[in-house]
Enzyme design. Sequence first.
Site, PDB file in Angstrom:
ATOM      1  N   ASP A  28       0.827  -1.208   0.000  1.00  0.00           N
ATOM      2  CA  ASP A  28       0.000   0.000   0.000  1.00  0.00           C
ATOM      3  C   ASP A  28       0.865   1.262   0.000  1.00  0.00           C
ATOM      4  OD1 ASP A  28      -2.373   1.400  -0.035  1.00  0.00           O
ATOM      5  OD2 ASP A  28      -2.667   1.321   2.134  1.00  0.00           O
ATOM      6  N   HIS A  45       2.159   3.155  -9.014  1.00  0.00           N
ATOM      7  CA  HIS A  45       1.961   1.723  -9.289  1.00  0.00           C
ATOM      8  C   HIS A  45       3.129   1.202 -10.136  1.00  0.00           C
ATOM      9  CE1 HIS A  45      -1.882   2.157  -7.494  1.00  0.00           C
ATOM     10  NE2 HIS A  45      -2.506   2.698  -8.519  1.00  0.00           N
ATOM     11  N   LEU A 139      10.689 -20.800  -4.720  1.00  0.00           N
ATOM     12  CA  LEU A 139       9.819 -19.829  -4.044  1.00  0.00           C
ATOM     13  C   LEU A 139       8.456 -19.902  -4.722  1.00  0.00           C
ATOM     14  CD1 LEU A 139       9.435 -17.188  -2.208  1.00  0.00           C
ATOM     15  CD2 LEU A 139       9.976 -15.915  -4.277  1.00  0.00           C
TER      16      LEU A 139
HETATM   17  C1  IPE Z   1      -5.461  -2.837  -0.164  1.00  0.00           C
HETATM   18  O1  IPE Z   1      -5.070  -1.520  -0.420  1.00  0.00           O
HETATM   19  C2  IPE Z   1      -5.436  -3.628  -1.388  1.00  0.00           C
HETATM   20  C3  IPE Z   1      -4.161  -3.740  -2.087  1.00  0.00           C
HETATM   21  C4  IPE Z   1      -2.987  -3.372  -1.677  1.00  0.00           C
HETATM   22  C5  IPE Z   1      -4.254  -4.385  -3.350  1.00  0.00           C
HETATM   23  P1  IPE Z   1      -6.126  -0.341  -0.441  1.00  0.00           P
HETATM   24  O2  IPE Z   1      -5.334   0.908  -0.497  1.00  0.00           O
HETATM   25  O3  IPE Z   1      -7.120  -0.554  -1.504  1.00  0.00           O
HETATM   26  O4  IPE Z   1      -6.808  -0.518   0.978  1.00  0.00           O
HETATM   27  P2  IPE Z   1      -7.896   0.352   1.743  1.00  0.00           P
HETATM   28  O5  IPE Z   1      -9.169   0.288   0.943  1.00  0.00           O
HETATM   29  O6  IPE Z   1      -7.374   1.736   1.854  1.00  0.00           O
HETATM   30  O7  IPE Z   1      -8.027  -0.299   3.074  1.00  0.00           O
HETATM   31  C1  IPE Z   2      -1.677   0.213  -3.292  1.00  0.00           C
HETATM   32  O1  IPE Z   2      -1.449   1.565  -3.344  1.00  0.00           O
HETATM   33  C2  IPE Z   2      -1.892  -0.383  -4.656  1.00  0.00           C
HETATM   34  C3  IPE Z   2      -3.252  -0.848  -4.909  1.00  0.00           C
HETATM   35  C4  IPE Z   2      -4.254  -0.816  -4.085  1.00  0.00           C
HETATM   36  C5  IPE Z   2      -3.486  -1.418  -6.209  1.00  0.00           C
HETATM   37  P1  IPE Z   2      -2.630   2.618  -3.328  1.00  0.00           P
HETATM   38  O2  IPE Z   2      -3.019   2.894  -4.732  1.00  0.00           O
HETATM   39  O3  IPE Z   2      -3.716   2.166  -2.445  1.00  0.00           O
HETATM   40  O4  IPE Z   2      -1.901   3.871  -2.724  1.00  0.00           O
HETATM   41  P2  IPE Z   2      -2.483   4.907  -1.679  1.00  0.00           P
HETATM   42  O5  IPE Z   2      -2.981   4.122  -0.494  1.00  0.00           O
HETATM   43  O6  IPE Z   2      -3.586   5.641  -2.365  1.00  0.00           O
HETATM   44  O7  IPE Z   2      -1.324   5.787  -1.361  1.00  0.00           O
HETATM   45 MG    MG Z   3      -4.114   2.425  -0.467  1.00  0.00          MG
END
Ligand code: IPE
Ligand code: IPE
Ligand code: MG
Length: 271
Positions: A28, A45, A139
């Site tokens: 995240d 990403h 792995l």
């Molecule tokens: C959780 O991240 C899912 C992934 C990393 C794929 P999100 O950024 O979507 O999570 P929430 O919704 O903020 O909890």
């Molecule tokens: C996690 O990073 C990646 C996915 C959920 C695909 P985010 O896109 O949630 O990044 P933040 O949380 O907005 O910084």
């Molecule tokens: Mg996020």
Amino acid sequence: MARKPFTSSTREIPDVSGVPQHIAIIMDGNGRWARKRFMPRVAGHGKGVESVRAVIRGCMAKGVSHLTLFAFSSENWRRPADEVSFLMQLFMRSLQKEVDRLHENGIRFRVIGDLSRFEPSLVDMIRRAEALTARNDRLTLTIAANYGGRWDILQAVERMLAKDPERRTGFSEEDLSAELSLNYGPEPDLFIRTGGEQRISNFLLWQLAYSELYFTDTLWPDFDEKALDLAIASYQSRERRFGRTSEQLCAAEKAPNQDEVGRNPADHAQD
Ligand code: IPE
Ligand code: IPE
Ligand code: MG
């Protein structure tokens, strides 16, 4: 010693060693990483793929046998359509580019999640990559895509019931674990979430029952081998009691062959 797949940590105490056998990560913070640099969220990403490579390298160097990465949750469809589409394209491009290298490195590649909403060409690519790498054992890299922990438990219940439509009661945890999409691996020893949030976000709800949880403010694109080492060091400083007392663990360490402390009372009842 390799642990049996789907051993239930609430029913049997798993063998634990200094190195976690299975690490599961919520990657995240990509969007915030990009925003901090005045870039579009999707740039985060893209950069996050480098962290995936670094963590795979780190796991192989340390002898971790299973790595599970949350790439796209069942709730992430709620994001703007162009971000969802970018993520799908990125998944496809990365898979296309990396599959041979994964195979050369002895990595078994698997995807868990509900693939029914994905483009057939992506599903086809995933299935081919899984087949190509199926016999590798250095792995196991699992990508959770359109994955939700509740979806997983529900589909497992349905499959468990379908096995014997006459049966209504008497199911064990192992019966259900065997139908979960991650039934080929042990439960995660170490769960990592980057990006500062301290929540599970519908990840591996069943399997995280006794995992050690590690939360870091580091944003996923900044997470590297060093950051992984820190998480593993934190794991190694924990005492995994699985319901027992600290004193019992010390006694078992001193007299490893005489201990009965590892067993569930439920198992004694069957003796
Ligand atoms: C959780 O991240 C899912 C992934 C990393 C794929 P999100 O950024 O979507 O999570 P929430 O919704 O903020 O909890
Ligand atoms: C996690 O990073 C990646 C996915 C959920 C695909 P985010 O896109 O949630 O990044 P933040 O949380 O907005 O910084
Ligand atoms: Mg996020």
